[in-house]
Design an enzyme around this catalytic site. Structure first.
Site, PDB file in Angstrom:
ATOM      1  N   ASP A  40      40.068  43.476  47.043  1.00 22.30           N
ATOM      2  CA  ASP A  40      39.335  43.750  48.284  1.00 22.30           C
ATOM      3  C   ASP A  40      39.296  42.494  49.162  1.00 22.30           C
ATOM      4  O   ASP A  40      38.260  41.853  49.343  1.00 22.30           O
ATOM      5  CB  ASP A  40      37.919  44.215  47.962  1.00 22.30           C
ATOM      6  CG  ASP A  40      37.900  45.508  47.161  1.00 22.30           C
ATOM      7  OD1 ASP A  40      38.919  46.215  47.158  1.00 22.30           O
ATOM      8  OD2 ASP A  40      36.871  45.801  46.528  1.00 22.30           O
ATOM      9  N   ASP A  76      41.007  51.975  40.295  1.00 23.45           N
ATOM     10  CA  ASP A  76      40.133  50.947  40.846  1.00 23.45           C
ATOM     11  C   ASP A  76      39.053  50.563  39.840  1.00 23.45           C
ATOM     12  O   ASP A  76      38.615  51.382  39.034  1.00 23.45           O
ATOM     13  CB  ASP A  76      39.485  51.492  42.129  1.00 23.45           C
ATOM     14  CG  ASP A  76      38.816  50.422  42.968  1.00 23.45           C
ATOM     15  OD1 ASP A  76      39.077  49.236  42.739  1.00 23.45           O
ATOM     16  OD2 ASP A  76      38.037  50.784  43.856  1.00 23.45           O
ATOM     17  N   ASP A  79      38.461  46.438  36.033  1.00 21.56           N
ATOM     18  CA  ASP A  79      38.654  45.022  35.736  1.00 21.56           C
ATOM     19  C   ASP A  79      37.331  44.283  35.533  1.00 21.56           C
ATOM     20  O   ASP A  79      37.285  43.054  35.598  1.00 21.56           O
ATOM     21  CB  ASP A  79      39.438  44.353  36.865  1.00 21.56           C
ATOM     22  CG  ASP A  79      38.839  44.600  38.247  1.00 21.56           C
ATOM     23  OD1 ASP A  79      37.859  45.353  38.345  1.00 21.56           O
ATOM     24  OD2 ASP A  79      39.365  44.051  39.231  1.00 21.56           O
TER      25      ASP A  79
END
Length: 796
Positions: free
Chosen positions: A455, A403, A406
């Site tokens: 998300d 996670d 990025d």
């Protein structure tokens, strides 16, 4: 293709030309920057020459690819991570080169490439000599990639969408398009392709594509050496070439095709209760993913180790042992950042592993100081799969949810984070690597790299918008895609949850997740939603042998389980930008319900003959049909079987591998032309398949007048599955007799009698699709089965 090989090839051709006296005008040519080319060497695979200050080579890399390189004088070549560093150039075995003085033509069985010397252009044609596109070589020698093509060509690729981006443009690309890794579900590749039959890949970290008026101008390339790969073929062929150049995806473990429940906010007690409920209700589940909760966050080796308070049986391995008995695989979140005041943080400081220029900040979860690691550094990658993480792996965290890597400007930060885990796990264990990540850059697929869409919000609008996100990611080469089923932000309605599960059941990675405290178990959304969700999950598990074969096709041929309709019908204008449905494997078309309270859904079926999976109703393709939708029970999924389909299934299980399968059911819908399916199996867990330890057998069927022919090829590979028999379900056939290699098979009175027989045989009857003949034959050996049959259903 390795750029070092290309560089060596170019230098060798220059040396050979000098040695054989071909470079008579070389001193004058090499001294001028005029865009006049002079061939210095040609062989059956291509040509090399000097254009201004550039060494230019045009060479085949396999029958379907022409690699064009412009290398500035004095510049050493270096490839980016877009290309597979282990790939070797492939010769086109049937290649020919013809030079008539004004043009030099390279020909293979897939394409024709014509170098027009006076114009300094390279024209790409298909095998039938239809012009596809033209590359300006003079511009390439000046560091510019400029191509022309027919103005009405449909263009795809380059990028997908992030979680908040308007995806209404769908799959088609025009105007200025940026290839990047991006954030929050974005997928990118320096690759553009067309259903007109061509693709263009440039070797670069990042690029900008200007698509307008029959032109493709590519700029913003990351290196002075220009490497352009021109491909010819239909979409599956293009993606096969892309996988060969950029790297084939390794097989995910078989369990990862099952249902995955992810949750943020959990401890061991609740986790055990959830698993017990799944098993008591016989709702299939193969994996559970932990968020922050599993980590000993901020304490010594907390980024890499179990939280002994929330999961007391985690560090000892007892939890793993208990879950192994229940067929549950545990996976866990990983972050690119670590706490600076820990053992791991001190190591990163001492060895300069931090992201350059980043300041210390307080983590939003632990509220303690953290920094991000720089995964583009080899030293970081070599250290990340460290002793603490190995212990967590040994005690049950066997999959990775990477996670938040990025948030940097690097296209390769996320790629390299997973690369570090892939290389580390492969060096430590023979168990297959599995991961999901929040962005994608071409080349990442080499490292067992899945993408999820970020998300996202809950709700029908957000759910519907996942369709173009999935299909656009696949259109840049990321075949392993998934999403937070139910949505991450918010709480879905019962109907939204049920429809989301039905959607997710027909995606490559099938998982649910929500924000902190959100539950995504089916029974938390009421009995109607639970029933609909359970039905969809069990249907996926029934289709698992079909799905696993297409996961293997992704590994071998670069095209996976989910395919945009344009992959199979590239010349049908109605599917050019259709994201409402997709092929699930080669033989199923699905168009999930994504609208609240919908009672009628309009679905376009491409050319062919289609059968409704659930009702058996048959439709002629090339038309839009109206399908009634159950807005009260939410039990229906618009799912259609393509004529010629070969679909293996087995009984749904609580988890993959719960029971050995000795008889595999295979539904066949014979067409007037031969159709094929490559059944594939292996141990599902290790990399033994890379060494030939697999089972593969091609099944072929065709209707021939009043007969149906089924050919089963000899099996390949050294793996011996539990499989003993195929139970062929040949639809639309009411057999009078059945033979194998000309010898009559015994007829039985009913399907029940056939299923309880000890050997081969056949029976006929009816099911929801109409007439059917069941044929039970031994697996793992060649079969030549002929049914003398009658009756063929019509269409509506």
């Amino acid at each position: 293709m390795s750029s070092s090989i290309l560089r060596t090839t170019t230098r060798r051709t220059l040396t050979a030309a000098l040695a054989t006296g071909l470079l008579l005008a070389a001193p004058a040519l090499f001294a001028t920057a005029a865009p006049t080319a002079s061939a210095i060497h040609a062989d059956t695979q291509g040509v090399a020459f000097r254009l201004g200050n550039e060494h230019v080579s045009i060479r085949f890399d396999g029958a379907g690819v022409v690699h064009v390189q412009a290398l500035p004088a004095g510049v050493s070549d270096a490839h980016t991570l877009v290309l597979d560093p282990h790939a070797k150039p492939v010769a086109a075995s049937d290649a020919k080169v013809h030079d008539d003085g004004t043009t030099l033509t390279l020909t293979s069985d897939r394409l024709v490439a014509i170098w027009h010397k006076q114009a300094d252009t390279l024209e790409l044609q298909d095998a039938q000599h239809h012009s596809l596109l033209t590359l300006d070589l003079a511009a390439l020698a000046k560091g510019q990639v400029q191509l022309t093509h027919a103005t009405d060509d449909a263009l795809y690729g380059i990028h997908g969408y992030d979680k908040d981006e308007n995806a209404s443009a769908g799959l088609l690309r025009n105007g200025t398009q940026v290839a990047k890794a991006g954030e929050q579900g974005f997928a990118g590749a320096p690759f553009v392709w067309s259903t007109a039959g061509y693709g263009v890949l440039v070797d670069s970290d990042g690029a900008s594509f200007a698509l307008k008026g029959g032109r493709i101008d590519i700029s913003g390339l990351s290196k002075p050496a220009m490497d352009v790969y021109l491909m010819a073929g239909d979409p599956p062929q293009l993606f096969g070439e892309l996988a060969r150049l950029s790297g084939h995806a390794p097989l995910f473990p078989k369990w990862s095709l099952g249902f995955i429940n992810s949750q943020w906010g959990i401890d061991e007690k609740e986790f055990r209760q959830i698993i017990a409920t799944y098993r008591a209700k016989h709702i299939p589940l193969d994996a559970f993913t932990f968020d922050f909760d599993w980590k000993n966050w901020g304490n010594d080796w907390g980024e890499f180790s179990w939280n002994p308070v929330k999961f007391p049986d985690g560090p000892t391995g007892k939890l793993k042992a208990d879950m192994d008995k229940l067929g549950v695989h545990m996976t866990g979140i990983m972050k690119p950042r670590v706490h600076v005041n820990t053992v791991e943080g001190h190591y990163a400081t001492a060895h300069d592993l931090w992201l350059p220029g980043e300041k210390v900040s307080n983590d939003y979860f632990s509220h303690k100081p953290v920094k991000d690691l720089d995964f583009d550094k080899p030293a970081t990658r070599a250290w990340f799969f460290n002793s603490a993480l190995k212990h967590s792996f040994d005690t049950g965290i066997i999959g990775w949810w990477n996670d938040e890597a990025d948030t940097t400007k690097s296209d390769t930060q996320f790629l390299n984070m997973q690369r570090s885990i892939y290389d580390g796990q492969r060096a430590y264990s023979n168990l297959r690597v599995w991961s999901i990540n929040r962005d994608f850059w071409l080349g990442a697929q080499r490292y067992a790299y899945g993408l999820w869409s970020g998300d996202i919000d809950t709700g029908f609008k957000s759910m519907a918008a996942q369709r173009p996100r999935m299909l656009s990611a696949i259109s840049v080469g990321e075949m392993q895609w998934g999403m937070d089923g139910g949505g991450f932000n918010g709480h879905p309605s019962d109907e939204n949850y049920a429809r989301w599960i039905e959607f997710g059941a027909f995606t490559p990675i099938f998982r649910v997740h929500g924000t902190f405290g959100q539950k995504r178990q089916p029974w938390t959304y009421g009995p109607i939603a639970e029933k609909a969700a359970t039905k969809a999950i069990r249907l996926r598990y029934k289709l698992l042998p079909y799905m696993y074969a297409y996961q293997h096709q992704d590994h071998t041929h670069g095209v996976g389980l989910v395919r945009p309709l344009a992959f199979a019908w590239p010349h049908d204008a109605k599917v050019r930008n259709d994201t409402s449905g997709w092929l699930f494997g080669q033989w199923l078309l699905v168009s999930p319900v994504v609208q609240q309270g919908q009672t009628v859904k309009h679905i376009y079926l491409p050319a062919g003959r289609w059968t409704d999976w659930f009702t058996g109703k048959v439709y002629a393709g090339g038309q839009t049909i109206a399908v009634t939708v159950d807005a009260k029970s939410w039990l229906d999924i618009p799912l259609f079987i393509r004529d010629g389909a070969i679909i293996p299934t087995w009984p749904p299980m609580d988890y993959v591998g719960q029971h050995p399968v000795t008889t595999l059911s295979v539904d066949m819908f014979p067409a007037d032309h031969a159709t094929h399916f490559d059944y594939y199996d292996d141990d599902g867990d290790t990399y033994a398949y890379e060494h030939g330890h697999y089972f593969s057998q091609q099944l072929t069927t065709q209707r021939e007048g009043d007969s149906v022919h089924v050919d089963i090829a000899a099996s390949r590979g050294s793996y011996a599955p539990a499989l003993k028999f195929y139970l062929l379900k040949i639809h639309g056939a009411q057999a009078a007799n059945v033979t194998d290699h000309g010898h009559a098979l015994p007829a039985l009175d009913s399907l029940d009698a056939l299923e309880h027989a000890s050997g081969e045989g056949w029976a006929h009857g009816h099911d929801r699709y109409g007439d059917v003949t069941w044929v039970r034959v031994a697996a793992a050996k060649a079969q030549d089965i002929v049914l003398a049959s009658k009756n063929r259903k019509g269409t509506e």
